[in-house]
Design an enzyme around this catalytic site. Structure first.
Site, PDB file in Angstrom:
ATOM      1  N   GLU A  24       7.966   0.142  18.392  1.00 38.65           N
ATOM      2  CA  GLU A  24       8.179   0.164  16.944  1.00 38.65           C
ATOM      3  C   GLU A  24       9.092   1.331  16.583  1.00 38.65           C
ATOM      4  O   GLU A  24       8.850   2.028  15.593  1.00 38.65           O
ATOM      5  CB  GLU A  24       6.856   0.289  16.195  1.00 38.65           C
ATOM      6  CG  GLU A  24       5.905  -0.857  16.505  1.00 38.65           C
ATOM      7  CD  GLU A  24       4.711  -0.905  15.557  1.00 38.65           C
ATOM      8  OE1 GLU A  24       4.529  -1.938  14.908  1.00 38.65           O
ATOM      9  OE2 GLU A  24       3.983   0.092  15.457  1.00 38.65           O
ATOM     10  N   CYS A  42       0.269  -2.494   7.465  1.00 39.55           N
ATOM     11  CA  CYS A  42       0.745  -1.202   6.972  1.00 39.55           C
ATOM     12  C   CYS A  42       1.858  -1.349   5.948  1.00 39.55           C
ATOM     13  O   CYS A  42       1.963  -0.559   5.011  1.00 39.55           O
ATOM     14  CB  CYS A  42       1.209  -0.329   8.136  1.00 39.55           C
ATOM     15  SG  CYS A  42       2.405  -1.116   9.218  1.00 39.55           S
TER      16      CYS A  42
END
Lengths: 658, 658
Positions: free
Chosen positions: A338, A422
């Site tokens: 990520e 998120c």
């Protein structure tokens, strides 16, 4: 000149700028519509999705402890190895406190925007649950209290414990500022006091820090709103301690009987603890972690006047902006970590470019402005705001992107939710608090970082000033700012001249201001005694720019993208019904901007002539010795942030050069 | 004209062509060196790696049953719930019989090439193990006998049971042909008899077929070598039954208490059983599975003169060649299904293009030639042979590629082995048996499909003929063929005129042959009474071609690749030390072929002038309003098959057009 090639950092010390709180700024115009979408839809949706995910079952001590969600495993006869849950396994539940916290924060800003008693009651109930959950000593973590009791502070590296605390602090500050209710703020002060009792340089305290940075910037917020300097010092401790030797995560792993080498991501670059922060010169690892760390570092640099941090931050800023940032302000190309890979590696179709990462870059850029107005940071903040961040939220505020690619075959579409949720509350809270990114306030100084129809009530220490912007920016370049003060007051007003606006013109009460003399670090500064009724007129030229990428960005070689003002444009299949990579844009092609008030909530599109490779004379061949023939075609480009709000189809940011 | 745009299929029925057995052809020149590498290194390496993987522990009934190997699961938060091991319905052990079988097959051809008593003894010992393992009723599967006893024939869809049988049959036939030893052949005849007793249209037999095709083509081989027509009929049964309704895999799943919908790959397109084979018109699913099926279909079409199959095969051939084939002869772009995606989707850097898939395409193309010589198939066979297949084997025969991308950043490097070790023995057996792909033999007809220094002893039914090719092809275009017959004999000799060789010239005993009259389906045919000492001279022009992809191949838009004769070329970083995508090739750039006998085992390189985007005036900018400046550069291209045999670095097949 591109917005990314801004002047270098100022060398003289500046006043300490703090952003205005959300209630200090009323937002209208472009961002007003976005804030309304969040207040009208997103805020409620976030809460409902958290409930559906089972988050309240986890935090409410009056409910039975919920089951552990084991990651899905194939039940095929051959997949006989069932996973066993271990202390180092990460599940989404581990960071649910953070998702709820960001939902609370979004709700807070939304409640300020528009009263919503039903939502407010629900948030109050969640806060009550946290109140009940909190332990006598102040500790508060639904994961470690309910799901993995007895293991608190044993795995800072992987388990998001301080990260969750940080987000709850941010939620508490926001809810207090928006509603005046102190309950969550008091809860989080008690928890912060507890953390302060556990962590620090003093003998007997842990010298640890979180594997996912966030607590640092949150403690700065808490210190600013409470005036409690201990929180500020604790933030600095976490920053200073990161990456020191002997390495805390090595020691911590051994203490729990694990091999420090048994770390999924192999390198501490993943969480930016590979070396002390002042020695770091490459932006590495998980993108959101990196941006949150740098945000905290910038806050600490501002608050402590710490130039050693500032120097490190400028090196990191250079690295990101010269080698690792998408033209949209997206960042972190790789799904695997990520985060970041190697210099100039910016794949378009497979770009991860998480919404959270662009949001976090905005946090960082905004905090660099704490050290003084500087276009070097503000231009990038604007780029990420108008492109790679709000692309993550549908125009109506109901659907989300996690990844923000710069090219799509039409199968990358917005989601209702995400297993790792998120991004939705992160983009929600950022949009809903956009007013605080527009302005800066310091002792005797005010800064306008972003242009948007809005009214700001700024606190310049001894003076209060109200600035009212009237503008149709980013669609048009005229900005009028009316100054209001209770009585004449001497202060400096800094107005950003964006890097793209080479031909900007500024007038004060009708008189031209010489920008060559008044612009420093990309801001025009007018220092004078201001009177109520003073009027500023800023005229920014919104030309259609062609942008080319550095030749080492192999994915953009031979390609060009279009930009107007802060907006990066893209082609969508719905407007351009041929394979988008068949299109090439000749160097001399004329392009015009066209206002389309009924399209995508009202946008300016770019329209022009291009070429398209013909498929007509290929006769079933896949390869041949003659290049494709070209035919003329008219193309229409829309702002990147607005893509995938109509029928699914191809999308392309970087067009082939003709 | 590109090699992929060959003439359409012949409409008149042709003789039934069969490939020569490996011992019928002595190979020298280009392929001789490749065969030697396999005989000298690969064959031993394959055996050793199989031993290291524990395969003998699984098949040897005298050893304890080994442990089951559990696939590794990722703990990455980005991959929560996603098994890293994508083929989650199988473990590698399930198809270990096939890997051993292909290793036996490679060893067989290698033993014919060069005696290797140590290896032969090891293979004999493996065969002894299979002899001991075989059950009374003939059944033979190390997986179902030792690892999952009691479950035989319960999951044909997923578990590779008949696939393993097929590979063992191929290994048995090869070992018999190369060494004269019958033991494995007898074992496999008993197993084939058992399979024949279990499967078929007769009442009481199962109407199933394997989820991974292979048994079909293997049974044809077995029928040809034994003369037992039952095996041929069983091959046809498996072909005919595939995809019929009610669907066997639905019934089979229900019979073992599973939901037919609980199939990892979602669609029966994955294994080409979505509809009856004669109704199929799109090449879909797992690439190797597809190619093995079409190979078996082609064999059955040839042996039964079944034009209904031939029509379907030609549709599928068109689909593959007009929409889904890499210029290298690679196929199956996606890792997710190890296979096909959508039309014109041919990503370069992420290309899966498994070595096995190109090998299997060569199998298919070769079997299409069973229905008569036709350049339509032979050109593609040659393309895959010289490019996307042998790229999978290092020049010295010791290292392997599983994926064969057309672009690399330098991190795609050859492996010693693979957790799913299908490719190493597949490329090994193909290379070691290359002689049988070069020629075709039928009653009164001989065909030369490939040009290579070699001697072939062909069986034309009533006549035997020896053809001796003398040539430095593919580096030079001159081919001399000497004909030897015991006594004058009348037969047709078909000589392929490759699609790329527009200016080919042919002479018989010094006299020019008119190609306009003698070429049909891309082969020049000379029918006459041949005498010992007859000599043919073929002159093929090896021009440097530029190839362009269909405009719908978005990944190749604005790009060009270079080809000379059958060889596709690429740039490697070691020869071209700038970022390869900074290079662009102007339309008029002069290119020359240069023989480099000391490079990469002796190759012809392509050298010429191009442009490179300059990075010098970028001053730390990542984006700017001016396109990059260009500077001249000399580029050197090497044959694609030879890449990654020197220091690791970038590689690029499709160059930007200048």
């Amino acid at each position: 000149m591109s917005a990314l090639s801004a002047p270098a950092a100022a060398e003289t010390p500046r006043a300490r700028f703090r952003p205005p709180a959300v209630p200090q700024v009323d937002v209208r115009g472009f961002w007003g519509a976005r804030v309304d979408a969040v207040a009208d839809k997103t805020a409620d949706i976030l809460y409902e999705r958290c409930v559906e995910a089972g988050m309240l079952d986890q935090i409410d001590p009056d409910r039975p402890v919920p089951e552990l969600r084991i990651p899905f495993m194939s039940m095929s006869p051959a997949a006989i190895g069932k996973p066993t849950f271990t202390a180092s396994t990460v599940t989404t539940q581990m960071f649910w406190d953070s998702d709820l916290a960001k939902t609370i924060e979004t709700a807070a800003y939304s409640l300020y925007r528009k009263p919503n008693p039903a939502l407010e009651a629900k948030i109050d109930a969640v806060i009550d649950m946290y109140g009940k959950l909190q332990q006598e000593d102040g500790y508060l973590s639904s994961w470690y209290q309910r799901m993995q009791p007895g293991l608190r502070w044993t795995n800072l590296r992987d388990c998001h414990e301080l990260y969750c605390a940080g987000h709850l602090i941010e939620g508490a500050v926001a809810y207090f500022q928006a509603t005046g209710k102190r309950k969550l703020l008091d809860i989080m002060c008690r928890y912060a006091d507890h953390i302060d009792s556990q962590f620090g340089p003093e003998p007997g305290k842990k010298r640890g820090y979180c594997g996912h940075e966030e607590i640092e910037l949150a403690l700065v917020k808490l210190a600013r709103v409470t005036g409690n300097d201990r929180y500020m010092k604790l933030a600095k401790f976490f920053i200073d301690e990161r990456g020191q030797q002997p390495h805390y995560y090595d020691q911590e792993a051994r203490a729990r009987g694990a091999d420090p080498k048994d770390f999924h991501f192999k390198t501490y670059e993943y969480n930016q603890s590979h070396k002390p922060v002042r020695d770091q010169d490459k932006v590495v690892g998980h993108a959101v972690r990196a941006m949150y760390l740098y945000s905290g570092m910038a806050d600490v640099a501002t608050e402590f006047g710490d130039d050693t941090l500032r120097v490190a931050l400028d090196r990191l800023w250079d690295d990101l902006n010269s080698k690792q940032l998408y033209v949209t302000g997206g960042l972190g190309p790789s799904e695997a970590n990520e985060g970041f890979t190697s210099d100039y590696d910016l794949p378009n179709e497979s770009a991860y470019a998480e919404t959270c990462a662009s949001v976090a870059l905005i946090f960082w850029a905004n905090r660099m402005l704490g050290m003084g107005p500087n276009r070097r940071y503000a231009d990038v903040m604007e780029r990420a705001l108008y492109n790679g961040s709000i692309s993550g939220l549908s125009l109506d505020g109901s659907l989300f992107f996690y990844e923000n690619p710069l090219e799509s075959r039409g199968k990358h579409n917005r989601w209702k939710w995400h297993r790792c949720p998120c991004c939705p509350p992160n983009i929600g809270r950022m949009v809903a608090s956009i007013g605080s990114y527009m302005y800066g306030q310091a002792e005797g100084e005010a800064a306008v970082h972003l242009y948007c129809d809005s009214t700001a009530r700024l606190d310049l220490g001894t003076t209060a000033v109200t600035l009212t912007q009237s503008t149709n920016y980013p669609w048009e370049g005229a900005v009028r700012i009316d100054v209001d003060v209770a009585k004449p007051a001497h202060f400096a007003l800094h107005l950003r001249i964006p890097g793209f606006a080479a031909g900007a013109r500024l007038r004060l009460n009708g008189e031209a201001v010489d920008l060559d003399r008044s612009v420093h670090d990309g801001y025009a500064t007018i220092t004078r005694e201001w009177h109520a009724g003073d009027r500023i007129d800023l005229e920014l030229e919104l030309v259609i720019e062609r942008l080319y990428a550095h030749p080492d960005v192999r994915q953009d070689a031979g390609r060009v993208t279009l930009k107007r003002g802060p907006l990066v444009y893209c082609l969508e299949g719905v407007d351009n019904p041929v394979g988008l990579n068949r299109i090439s844009l000749p160097a001399g092609a004329a392009l015009r901007a066209q206002a389309e008030p009924d399209l995508l909530g009202g946008v300016v599109t770019l329209i022009g002539g291009a070429d398209v490779d013909s498929t007509e004379d290929w006769d079933g061949q896949l390869y041949r010795n003659e290049p494709p023939k070209r035919e003329p075609v008219t193309i229409k480009a829309v702002p990147y942030y607005a893509w995938d709000n109509r029928s699914p189809g191809e999308m392309l940011v970087w067009l082939r050069r003709g």
